[in-house]
Design an enzyme around this catalytic site. Structure first.
Site, PDB file in Angstrom:
ATOM      1  N   ASP A  97      40.233  47.288  16.801  1.00 57.81           N
ATOM      2  CA  ASP A  97      41.673  47.070  16.709  1.00 57.81           C
ATOM      3  C   ASP A  97      41.994  45.704  16.111  1.00 57.81           C
ATOM      4  O   ASP A  97      42.848  45.572  15.226  1.00 57.81           O
ATOM      5  CB  ASP A  97      42.320  47.170  18.098  1.00 57.81           C
ATOM      6  CG  ASP A  97      42.035  48.506  18.761  1.00 57.81           C
ATOM      7  OD1 ASP A  97      41.548  49.425  18.068  1.00 57.81           O
ATOM      8  OD2 ASP A  97      42.285  48.641  19.970  1.00 57.81           O
ATOM      9  N   GLU A 115      35.789  57.215  16.974  1.00 61.34           N
ATOM     10  CA  GLU A 115      36.442  56.761  18.202  1.00 61.34           C
ATOM     11  C   GLU A 115      35.390  56.476  19.277  1.00 61.34           C
ATOM     12  O   GLU A 115      34.438  57.257  19.440  1.00 61.34           O
ATOM     13  CB  GLU A 115      37.407  57.861  18.672  1.00 61.34           C
ATOM     14  CG  GLU A 115      38.724  57.367  19.166  1.00 61.34           C
ATOM     15  CD  GLU A 115      39.576  56.629  18.116  1.00 61.34           C
ATOM     16  OE1 GLU A 115      39.462  55.381  18.026  1.00 61.34           O
ATOM     17  OE2 GLU A 115      40.355  57.289  17.414  1.00 61.34           O
ATOM     18  N   GLY A 159      48.469  54.104  21.634  1.00 64.74           N
ATOM     19  CA  GLY A 159      47.174  54.113  20.950  1.00 64.74           C
ATOM     20  C   GLY A 159      47.235  53.536  19.552  1.00 64.74           C
ATOM     21  O   GLY A 159      46.358  53.789  18.733  1.00 64.74           O
TER      22      GLY A 159
HETATM   23  C1  GLA Z   1      40.633  51.139  22.045  1.00 63.33           C
HETATM   24  C2  GLA Z   1      39.754  49.898  21.914  1.00 63.33           C
HETATM   25  C3  GLA Z   1      38.914  49.960  20.645  1.00 63.33           C
HETATM   26  C4  GLA Z   1      38.167  51.286  20.533  1.00 63.33           C
HETATM   27  C5  GLA Z   1      39.109  52.457  20.791  1.00 63.33           C
HETATM   28  C6  GLA Z   1      38.382  53.763  20.859  1.00 63.33           C
HETATM   29  O1  GLA Z   1      41.591  51.163  21.031  1.00 63.33           O
HETATM   30  O2  GLA Z   1      40.521  48.736  21.900  1.00 63.33           O
HETATM   31  O3  GLA Z   1      38.010  48.872  20.615  1.00 63.33           O
HETATM   32  O4  GLA Z   1      37.056  51.319  21.388  1.00 63.33           O
HETATM   33  O5  GLA Z   1      39.854  52.310  21.985  1.00 63.33           O
HETATM   34  O6  GLA Z   1      37.796  54.053  19.638  1.00 63.33           O
END
Ligand code: GLA
Length: 380
Positions: A167, A31, A119
């Protein structure tokens, strides 16, 4: 959902649409490593956005969102950042126009069951689905990684979140029952079977959604860059935290704001954890894998400071239960879900335990999703 979205499109626009299914994602570990050139271990899941879409031969784009029961239009010659969910669509259109790709007006109905702010990356799903739809309708011939990069750029320029690539990558590259390890520097990736029938991936939603999450996210990114700058004065080859070691960070500790030190210490450890975790996954050792998830949470909470008391509480509940191999907050933080690896035959017990304890503490019942790993964006 596919059928009702299609029917609604036909009712509203009177023709047959193209259907695109665009999933949310989980991330097992890694993360806040993506924008530091590190590794991530995500997968696409069964929560999704569905597009029913067709070109309309005009300069006008019209989108109806089933979740808000709202229809919004914009003209192709006036694509600029605005507010609300339409911003994600306009960001994509803008980025395609920027690349000189042909654009035409379209009509679409957007439905979905990815909880917003949990999330699971509903925004990447909205972006990836639209890029893939327009690629099909207008014959761009983009590959999946190009699509992911367009979605990421859309997120940077319209909602203004300086996100990494995880993502959008996961949304477009997911494969049923496989997790992916992505090297966010080279963009090379590998699939690993997630074949543990005795475990389920359970997401517990804290039901917290901080409006400041995106600005705090951008600050974290800047702090990492600040750390890299200081390290680079001594080690010229260091381009990102991916290249840094704890020893290098220690060397510059005195010059760094203590918060910047903490942020970098977390990221350097987390990049290594993804490598270790992937080996454990291949060895089938979910117990040890789970310990790394707890370590990630600890780092996200104490050093990276992207947790909230509700998420810490959910993880502390997980720790009390034998059926849980590991748990941690998932995604950017400041709310959203924890991801939990839970023994399949104990999932129901676990859910009632979590919901009753959380309700007793915070007066609200957290939604819980038992997810499965699915294919990435699918153009039907
Ligand atoms: C969000 C961002 C990702 C990543 C996560 C943390 O989801 O869009 O690019 O940085 O947070 O891991």
């Amino acid at each position: 959902m596919i059928q009702t979205t299609r029917e609604q499109f036909i009712r509203l626009f009177g023709k047959e649409p193209l259907i695109v299914v665009s999933p949310g994602r989980i991330n097992l570990i890694g993360e806040h490593t993506d924008y530091n050139d590190g590794f991530v271990l995500p997968a696409a899941i069964d929560k999704k956005i569905v597009y029913a879409i067709a070109l309309n031969g005009t300069q006008q784009c019209t989108a109806h969102a089933v979740f808000t029961n709202e229809t919004v239009s914009f003209s192709l010659d006036k694509v600029q950042p605005t507010k609300g969910w339409i911003n994600y669509l306009m960001g994509v259109v803008f980025q395609l126009q920027e690349r000189g790709l042909p654009m035409q007006g379209f009509d679409c109905v957007v439905a979905g069951d990815i909880p917003v702010g949990a999330g699971m990356s509903s925004s990447a799903a909205v972006e990836g689905g639209l890029v893939a739809a327009l690629d099909k309708l207008l014959g761009y011939g983009l590959d999946r990684m190009q699509m992911a990069l367009i979605g990421q750029k859309a997120e940077h320029t319209f909602p203004g979140v300086k996100c990494g690539i995880m993502d959008q990558f996961a949304n477009l590259h997911g494969k049923k029952d496989q997790v992916m390890r992505l090297d966010c520097r080279s963009l090379a990736y590998e699939y690993f079977p997630f074949n543990f029938p005795e475990y389920k991936v359970v997401l517990c939603n804290s039901m917290v959604h901080h409006s400041l999450a995106s600005s705090a996210y951008n600050v974290r990114r800047q702090q990492c860059e600040e750390g890299v700058k200081a390290i680079r004065l001594k080690h010229a080859a260091v381009q990102s935290l991916r290249d840094a070691s704890m020893a290098m960070l220690e060397e510059v500790r005195a010059q760094l704001d203590p918060k910047v030190y903490d942020r970098c210490a977390y990221v350097i450890a987390e990049i290594q954890r993804v490598q270790d975790a992937t080996q454990l996954l291949q060895a089938g050792d979910l117990a040890k894998f789970g310990e790394l998830m707890y370590a990630t949470h600890e780092g996200l909470s104490k050093l990276y400071e992207v947790s909230v008391p509700e998420l810490d509480f959910l993880v502390s509940l997980a720790r009390q239960r034998e059926e849980v191999a590991g748990a941690r907050l998932m995604g950017g933080g400041f709310g959203g879900c924890t991801i939990n690896l839970v023994k399949a035959d104990k999932v129901d017990d676990y859910i009632s335990f979590i919901q009753s304890r959380y309700k007793a503490e915070y007066g609200k019942v957290p939604e819980v999703y038992v997810t499965t790993i699915q294919d990435g964006v699918t153009v039907l």
